[in-house]
Structure formats: structure tokens, C-alpha cells
Design an enzyme around this catalytic site. Structure first.
Site, PDB file in Angstrom:
ATOM      1  CE  LYS A   1     -41.257  67.290 133.695  1.00 18.87           C
ATOM      2  NZ  LYS A   1     -42.746  67.092 133.758  1.00 18.87           N
TER       3      LYS A   1
ATOM      4  CE  LYS B   1     -48.072  68.884 140.940  1.00 22.02           C
ATOM      5  NZ  LYS B   1     -46.920  68.128 141.438  1.00 22.02           N
TER       6      LYS B   1
ATOM      7  CG  ASP C   1     -49.620  65.363 141.709  1.00 19.16           C
ATOM      8  OD1 ASP C   1     -48.443  65.529 142.041  1.00 19.16           O
ATOM      9  OD2 ASP C   1     -50.566  65.426 142.531  1.00 19.16           O
TER      10      ASP C   1
ATOM     11  CB  SER D   1     -40.094  64.136 134.806  1.00 22.27           C
ATOM     12  OG  SER D   1     -41.298  63.459 135.068  1.00 22.27           O
TER      13      SER D   1
HETATM   14  N1  GLU Z   1     -46.221  65.280 140.299  1.00 24.11           N
HETATM   15  C1  GLU Z   1     -44.862  64.885 140.563  1.00 24.11           C
HETATM   16  C2  GLU Z   1     -44.264  65.752 141.645  1.00 24.11           C
HETATM   17  O1  GLU Z   1     -44.975  66.113 142.558  1.00 24.11           O
HETATM   18  C3  GLU Z   1     -44.021  64.745 139.310  1.00 24.11           C
HETATM   19  C4  GLU Z   1     -43.918  65.950 138.453  1.00 24.11           C
HETATM   20  C5  GLU Z   1     -43.187  65.716 137.131  1.00 24.11           C
HETATM   21  O2  GLU Z   1     -42.685  64.624 136.896  1.00 24.11           O
HETATM   22  O3  GLU Z   1     -43.135  66.677 136.378  1.00 24.11           O
HETATM   23  O4  GLU Z   1     -43.113  66.071 141.668  1.00 24.11           O
END
Ligand code: GLU
Length: 446
Positions: A90, A126, A166, A378
Site C-alpha cells: 500500500k 510506492k 502522492d 486509505s
Molecule cells: N502518498 C501517501 C503517503 O505518503 C498516501 C498513500 C496511500 O494512501 O496509500 O502516505
């Protein structure tokens, strides 16, 4: 750093040459782990740290697309599936010209611990691309997203890997990505992406969650010293999703937020940022931040050089990007009497700046704890999708608040337990590592 960790760190550096941000993220975690390896020898014996630093899978792919003039562009796409000990991978997708494997790995590595801290069943991953969405039309962004998903779709899924947004990836991009996934697979698999629109599987509070959560975390830190946001002068960097909702939440708690920024410079608004105007300029018009100052009737100043950290303030919320707050900025902030720093962005504070804050006794909330509200919500979106349900704003916000309080309390308790009271960096790294390490050891040599 504990002597047993040095060779492991050296091997990570040698195996991943030129990935400075990834090295920095690994170092920050390893610096905290001395007391853990002394107390839990099983972690070294089972090579958990060597395994945790090596992603389970790394995918790099070509993303060809055509612009509005019919010219062909080639970008590079990434998805690093880092760790699935606690749940499906995730983490967000970042579209920004600075994206390369080292950035994706630093973000994915952080995500492992952040996601563990939320207490939700999510692993770490990621992705992203070196695509630059700025100045691109909606049609160009759509074609790029469709091409990106045409490769990515085979690697993701509700039980496998669940991307989100992101930097450079918001509701518009998630929409195009979801549409293409649905078209290719012929599956309405809501739980494959998060950050969706409300009418097609999104969750209330998800847009606000990272910024709200960062302020909630800072509020908990302030509370340990009998303080609050009321009456504070708050410095926020950035003007994207995280910054905007951090500003709104801090204002609601009685703070005056005097700054915001983008890559072209920053604005200072001594009366307090006019949030509706900032949202109009940045979210609706996708304009430059100088336009905010121009339309503020002489009350705000735009400064093209320098940074928000030169402005006097008592609470700093870096919500822009990695390494935006360095040692010289930290010294300025300390001179101006800053009492708390909470990271809304991922790794915005350099190692030197973090040390300066900690040595000065400033409350410092690291991103993997302070900005975990986004990914936690999320996971709440995934829960709603799995049960084909949608929750009210109040209920979802209450769940987020409880998660942020428990992350704060867990970090504080762990720091205390390991003899470093008030050290939220150590508290976050150790709490996150222990959760993942226990799961990895239980699951055998994987
Ligand atoms: N990009 C966000 C973070 O840095 C959210 C990631 C998500 O919701 O999966 O945590």
C-alpha cells in the site's frame, strides 16, 4: 549507529548505489535501532533488517504517450512492492520529474513503517513516474495515466497491491487510472486504488486526512506540554492537498497560519492565509502561488527566493517535499522560538535539522507517524469498499482521530520504554519495525 548494524547498512549502500534518498531513509531508521537489536537478538539472527531493506519486487516500465500536438513522449514508470508482511502493498504514486528509483525506494521504505504504525492491515509500497504533469492538458494527463495503467494493472489488485496518490497524483489522476484498470480487467474492483471520487467508491475525509492527521499529531505532542494550537503562529510549506488541509485544521484550532509555498516561491500573509482563495488559485486554477498574493489586496507578500522557514513562527508543518528544511533553516526556526515541528510531507527535514530540533528540545513528529493519517484513511476506504458500504464524515473523522492519537501514544510509550522519552523519531521507527519484524519472523524465511 549500533556496531552490529553498520555492516548491514554498508551492504545496503553498496547494493543500491546512487540512491541518496533511500540511503537517508535507511540511516534514519537504523540510527534508532541500537536498543532494539540489543534487546531482541532474534532480529539479527533472522536477518530481518537485511530482508526489510530489499524490496520484495521492483517493477520498472516504459510509459509511451502522445501530447496534444501528436508528439510522442517516453516516461519511466515504477512500482516498488517493498513489504507485504502486514497486508497488501500500500502506498501512493508520485508523478514528478525528480522521480527515479531512489526516490520511489525511500518512499516505499518509509511506507512500510508508517503503514505498520497505523495498526491497519497494510504492507508497504510506492510507485510513480518522472512524468511532469505541470502545464499538461487534462487530455494529456489522461493519455499518460491510461498508458501507465496499461502496464501497472497486471501487478496490482485489492489483495495484492493498492496504489493511491502522492505528489502530482490527485483525484483527477486516480479517476483516469481507475477507469483504465476497470476497462482492461472488466472488473469493478473498488479496492484496487484509494483516493477515489465519492460517487465511485471513495471515502469521505480521505482528501483531508493527511493534513488533518498531521495537525492532530502535532496537537497531541503539544498536549504533552500543556500547550495547544490556539494562538500559535504556524508556518506551512507547500500548497497541495496536504498543506491545504493542514492549514484549514490549524486555523480551526485557533492558530494563525502565515505561510504557504510552491516550487516558484512562497507567500507570507500576516493576518492568516485566506484558505478559499488559496484553494481557488492552486486546486481549481492550478496556478502559481504568486497569484494568491496578487489577489489578496496588498495583505500578502510573494517572495520568489528563500523559504518559509525564514519567517518567524512557533509551529512548523513542512508539507511540501523531501529535504526542504535543512540545518540552516532549523537554526532560523530555533532563533525564532519554534516549539513544535510535524512533518506532513515525507522526510522533509534533513538529518542535521532533525538533530538540531531534538537537541533543542523541540517537539518533532517524523512523517512516518505525523502524516500517517492519509494512508490510514486509505485503509478505511478499503474497508468501506470491501463491505460495499460508505461511512459518514463524522464517523470517518472520528476513526482518523483515534488512529492519530494511538500512533502518538504508541510512539511516546515506545520512546519511553527504550529510554528516550519524547523522541518520536525513535518511537516511530522502533514501533513500526517491531510490528513488521514480528510478522516476518512468524511467517518464516520469506
Ligand atoms: N502518498 C501517501 C503517503 O505518503 C498516501 C498513500 C496511500 O494512501 O496509500 O502516505
Amino acid at each position: 549507529m549500533h556496531e552490529d548494524l553498520i555492516p548491514i547498512r554498508q551492504a545496503v549502500l553498496a547494493r543500491n548505489p546512487g540512491e541518496a534518498e533511500f540511503h537517508q531513509a535507511v540511516d534514519e531508521v537504523f540510527e534508532s535501532l541500537g536498543p532494539v537489536v540489543a534487546r531482541h537478538p532474534g532480529i539479527l539472527e533472522s536477518a530481518v533488517l537485511e530482508r526489510i531493506c530489499e524490496p520484495e519486487r521492483q517493477i520498472i516500465f516504459r510509459v509511451p504517450w502522445t501530447d496534444d500536438q501528436g508528439r510522442v513522449h517516453i516516461n519511466r514508470g515504477f512500482r516498488v512492492e517493498f513489504n507485504s508482511a502486514l497486508g497488501p502493498y500500500k502506498g501512493g504514486l508520485r508523478f514528478h520529474p525528480s522521480v527515479y528509483l531512489g526516490i520511489v525506494k525511500f518512499l516505499g521504505f518509509e511506507q512500510i513503517f508508517k503503514n505498520a504504525l497505523t495498526g491497519m492491515p497494510i504492507g508497504g509500497g510506492k510507485g510513480g513516474s518522472d512524468f511532469d504533469p505541470s502545464g499538461r492538458s487534462d487530455a494529456e494527463v489522461m493519455r499518460f495515466c491510461q498508458s501507465f495503467m496499461t502496464e501497472l494493472y497486471r501487478h496490482i489488485g485489492e489483495y495484492t497491491d493498492v496504489p493511491a496518490g502522492d505528489i502530482g497524483v490527485g483525484g483527477r489522476e486516480i479517476g483516469y487510472l481507475f477507469g483504465q484498470y476497470k476497462r482492461i480487467t472488466n472488473r469493478y474492483e473498488s479496492g484496487v486504488l484509494t483516493g477515489k471520487g465519492l460517487s465511485w467508491g471513495g471515502s469521505l475525509v480521505r482528501p483531508e486526512a493527511t493534513g488533518f492527521g498531521t495537525v492532530m499529531f502535532a496537537q497531541e505532542m503539544l498536549r504533552t506540554r500543556g500547550q495547544s494550537f490556539d494562538g500559535q503562529t504556524v508556518l506551512v510549506s507547500g500548497s497541495g492537498n496536504v498543506a491545504i488541509h493542514a492549514i484549514g485544521r490549524a486555523q480551526k484550532l485557533g492558530a494563525t497560519v502565515v505561510t504557504a509555498s510552491d516550487s516558484s516561491g512562497y507567500v507570507v500573509d500576516p493576518d492568516g492565509i485566506e484558505l478559499d482563495l488559496l484553494r481557488e488559485v492552486k486546486e481549481v486554477e492550478r496556478g502559481r502561488i504568486s497569484e494568491y498574493a496578487e489577489r489578496r489586496g496588498g495583505r500578502a507578500r510573494f517572495i520568489a527566493k528563500g523559504s518559509v522557514w525564514e519567517v518567524p513562527g512557533t509551529v512548523a508543518l513542512p508539507c511540501a517535499t523531501q529535504n526542504e528544511l535543512d540545518g540552516s533553516h532549523a537554526k532560523k526556526l530555533l532563533d525564532h522560538g519554534v516549539i513544535a515541528v510535524a512533518e506532513g510531507a515525507n522526510m522533509p527535514t534533513t538529518a542535521e535539522a532533525t538533530r538540531l530540533f531534538q537537541d533543542a528540545g523541540v517537539l518533532f513528529g517524523p512523517g512516518k507517524a505525523a502524516n500517517a493519517g492519509g494512508v490510514a484513511t486509505s485503509a478505511l476506504e478499503m474497508q468501506q469498499n470491501a463491505s460495499r458500504d460508505s461511512w459518514t464524515f463524522e464517523y470517518t473523522e472520528e476513526r482518523l482521530a483515534r488512529i492519530m492519537t494511538s500512533i502518538h501514544d504508541d510512539c511516546a510509550a515506545t520512546a519511553e520504554e527504550y529510554g528516550m522519552p519524547g523522541n518520536y523519531v525513535a518511537g516511530a521507527n522502533i514501533t513500526g519495525l517491531m510490528k513488521v519484524a514480528e510478522a516476518m519472523m512468524a511467517q518464516g524465511l520469506i
